[in-house]
Design a protein around this motif. Structure first.
Motif, mmCIF file in Angstrom:
data_model
loop_
_atom_site.group_PDB
_atom_site.id
_atom_site.type_symbol
_atom_site.label_atom_id
_atom_site.label_comp_id
_atom_site.label_asym_id
_atom_site.label_seq_id
_atom_site.Cartn_x
_atom_site.Cartn_y
_atom_site.Cartn_z
ATOM 1 N N HIS A 194 37.239 -13.755 -86.781
ATOM 2 C CA HIS A 194 37.573 -12.632 -85.908
ATOM 3 C C HIS A 194 36.978 -12.844 -84.520
ATOM 4 O O HIS A 194 37.642 -12.608 -83.502
ATOM 5 C CB HIS A 194 37.073 -11.326 -86.520
ATOM 6 C CG HIS A 194 37.248 -10.146 -85.645
ATOM 7 N ND1 HIS A 194 38.481 -9.655 -85.269
ATOM 8 C CD2 HIS A 194 36.327 -9.353 -85.033
ATOM 9 C CE1 HIS A 194 38.322 -8.611 -84.479
ATOM 10 N NE2 HIS A 194 37.019 -8.411 -84.318
ATOM 11 N N LEU A 195 35.723 -13.293 -84.450
ATOM 12 C CA LEU A 195 35.090 -13.540 -83.154
ATOM 13 C C LEU A 195 35.771 -14.678 -82.405
ATOM 14 O O LEU A 195 35.933 -14.619 -81.180
ATOM 15 C CB LEU A 195 33.597 -13.824 -83.344
ATOM 16 C CG LEU A 195 32.763 -12.634 -83.821
ATOM 17 C CD1 LEU A 195 31.328 -13.068 -84.094
ATOM 18 C CD2 LEU A 195 32.820 -11.475 -82.831
ATOM 19 N N LEU A 223 38.864 -13.132 -80.928
ATOM 20 C CA LEU A 223 38.539 -12.336 -79.740
ATOM 21 C C LEU A 223 38.266 -13.217 -78.529
ATOM 22 O O LEU A 223 38.739 -12.940 -77.418
ATOM 23 C CB LEU A 223 37.334 -11.441 -80.008
ATOM 24 C CG LEU A 223 37.569 -10.205 -80.856
ATOM 25 C CD1 LEU A 223 36.250 -9.469 -81.083
ATOM 26 C CD2 LEU A 223 38.582 -9.287 -80.210
ATOM 27 N N ARG A 224 37.509 -14.270 -78.732
ATOM 28 C CA ARG A 224 37.208 -15.192 -77.621
ATOM 29 C C ARG A 224 38.489 -15.794 -77.067
ATOM 30 O O ARG A 224 38.679 -15.884 -75.856
ATOM 31 C CB ARG A 224 36.269 -16.287 -78.107
ATOM 32 C CG ARG A 224 35.876 -17.250 -77.019
ATOM 33 C CD ARG A 224 34.791 -18.200 -77.535
ATOM 34 N NE ARG A 224 34.372 -19.074 -76.472
ATOM 35 C CZ ARG A 224 34.660 -20.373 -76.416
ATOM 36 N NH1 ARG A 224 35.341 -20.930 -77.393
ATOM 37 N NH2 ARG A 224 34.255 -21.108 -75.419
#
Length: 101
Positions: free
Chosen positions: A78-79, A82-83
Protein backbone atom coordinates in the motif's frame (compact mmCIF):
# COMPACT_ATOMS: atom_id res chain seq x y z
CA UNK A 1 -23.38 -21.62 5.05
CA UNK A 2 -21.54 -21.02 8.33
CA UNK A 3 -19.03 -23.71 7.36
CA UNK A 4 -18.45 -21.97 4.01
CA UNK A 5 -17.35 -18.82 5.82
CA UNK A 6 -15.52 -20.51 8.70
CA UNK A 7 -13.46 -22.66 6.35
CA UNK A 8 -12.15 -19.66 4.44
CA UNK A 9 -13.74 -20.78 1.17
CA UNK A 10 -15.66 -17.51 0.94
CA UNK A 11 -12.34 -15.67 0.93
CA UNK A 12 -11.00 -18.09 -1.68
CA UNK A 13 -13.93 -17.14 -3.89
CA UNK A 14 -13.28 -13.41 -3.46
CA UNK A 15 -9.56 -13.90 -4.18
CA UNK A 16 -10.45 -15.82 -7.33
CA UNK A 17 -12.69 -12.95 -8.45
CA UNK A 18 -9.92 -10.44 -7.75
CA UNK A 19 -7.63 -12.56 -9.94
CA UNK A 20 -10.20 -12.50 -12.73
CA UNK A 21 -10.51 -8.73 -12.30
CA UNK A 22 -6.72 -8.29 -12.53
CA UNK A 23 -6.49 -10.37 -15.70
CA UNK A 24 -9.44 -8.53 -17.24
CA UNK A 25 -7.96 -5.10 -16.49
CA UNK A 26 -4.59 -6.13 -17.92
CA UNK A 27 -6.19 -7.44 -21.11
CA UNK A 28 -8.20 -4.21 -21.43
CA UNK A 29 -5.01 -2.20 -20.90
CA UNK A 30 -3.30 -4.07 -23.75
CA UNK A 31 -6.27 -3.22 -25.96
CA UNK A 32 -6.05 0.45 -24.94
CA UNK A 33 -9.36 0.42 -23.09
CA UNK A 34 -8.04 0.73 -19.52
CA UNK A 35 -5.86 3.67 -18.40
CA UNK A 36 -4.19 1.76 -15.56
CA UNK A 37 -1.03 -0.17 -16.55
CA UNK A 38 -0.49 -3.72 -15.20
CA UNK A 39 1.86 -2.62 -12.40
CA UNK A 40 -0.68 -0.04 -11.28
CA UNK A 41 -3.40 -2.68 -11.34
CA UNK A 42 -1.35 -4.95 -9.11
CA UNK A 43 -0.49 -2.12 -6.72
CA UNK A 44 -4.21 -1.43 -6.36
CA UNK A 45 -5.37 -5.04 -5.91
CA UNK A 46 -2.57 -6.76 -3.98
CA UNK A 47 -2.90 -4.91 -0.63
CA UNK A 48 -6.57 -5.85 -0.39
CA UNK A 49 -5.72 -9.41 -1.38
CA UNK A 50 -3.14 -9.55 1.41
CA UNK A 51 -5.76 -8.35 3.88
CA UNK A 52 -8.06 -11.11 2.68
CA UNK A 53 -5.27 -13.65 3.09
CA UNK A 54 -4.70 -12.39 6.65
CA UNK A 55 -8.41 -12.82 7.38
CA UNK A 56 -8.36 -16.29 5.86
CA UNK A 57 -5.33 -17.25 7.94
CA UNK A 58 -7.06 -16.04 11.10
CA UNK A 59 -10.31 -17.83 10.23
CA UNK A 60 -8.60 -21.13 9.57
CA UNK A 61 -6.44 -21.05 12.68
CA UNK A 62 -3.09 -20.45 11.01
CA UNK A 63 -0.21 -19.37 13.24
CA UNK A 64 -0.23 -15.68 14.16
CA UNK A 65 2.98 -15.19 12.18
CA UNK A 66 1.10 -15.75 8.93
CA UNK A 67 -1.57 -13.24 9.89
CA UNK A 68 1.13 -10.71 10.77
CA UNK A 69 3.05 -11.42 7.57
CA UNK A 70 0.02 -10.75 5.37
CA UNK A 71 -0.87 -7.60 7.29
CA UNK A 72 2.68 -6.29 6.95
CA UNK A 73 2.76 -7.18 3.25
CA UNK A 74 -0.49 -5.27 2.73
CA UNK A 75 0.97 -2.22 4.47
CA UNK A 76 4.24 -2.25 2.53
CA UNK A 77 2.56 -2.67 -0.86
CA UNK A 78 0.00 0.00 0.00
CA UNK A 79 2.82 2.42 0.86
CA UNK A 80 4.57 1.60 -2.43
CA UNK A 81 1.28 2.35 -4.24
CA UNK A 82 0.93 5.68 -2.43
CA UNK A 83 4.50 6.66 -3.27
CA UNK A 84 3.92 5.79 -6.91
CA UNK A 85 0.73 7.86 -7.03
CA UNK A 86 2.39 10.87 -5.36
CA UNK A 87 5.21 10.72 -7.89
CA UNK A 88 2.68 10.57 -10.74
CA UNK A 89 0.78 13.54 -9.31
CA UNK A 90 4.03 15.47 -8.95
CA UNK A 91 4.93 14.80 -12.58
CA UNK A 92 1.45 15.87 -13.72
CA UNK A 93 1.61 19.05 -11.65
CA UNK A 94 5.05 19.99 -12.99
CA UNK A 95 3.95 19.26 -16.56
CA UNK A 96 0.82 21.36 -16.03
CA UNK A 97 2.94 24.19 -14.62
CA UNK A 98 5.20 24.12 -17.68
CA UNK A 99 2.18 24.24 -20.01
CA UNK A 100 0.82 27.29 -18.21
CA UNK A 101 4.03 29.28 -18.91
Amino acid sequence: MAEFFASGHSIDLVLFLIGVEAITLMVLWRKGRCPVPPLGTLLILVPGSCLLLAARAALTGAPWQWVSFFLLAALVIHLVDLRQRWQDWGRRDSAKGQQDK
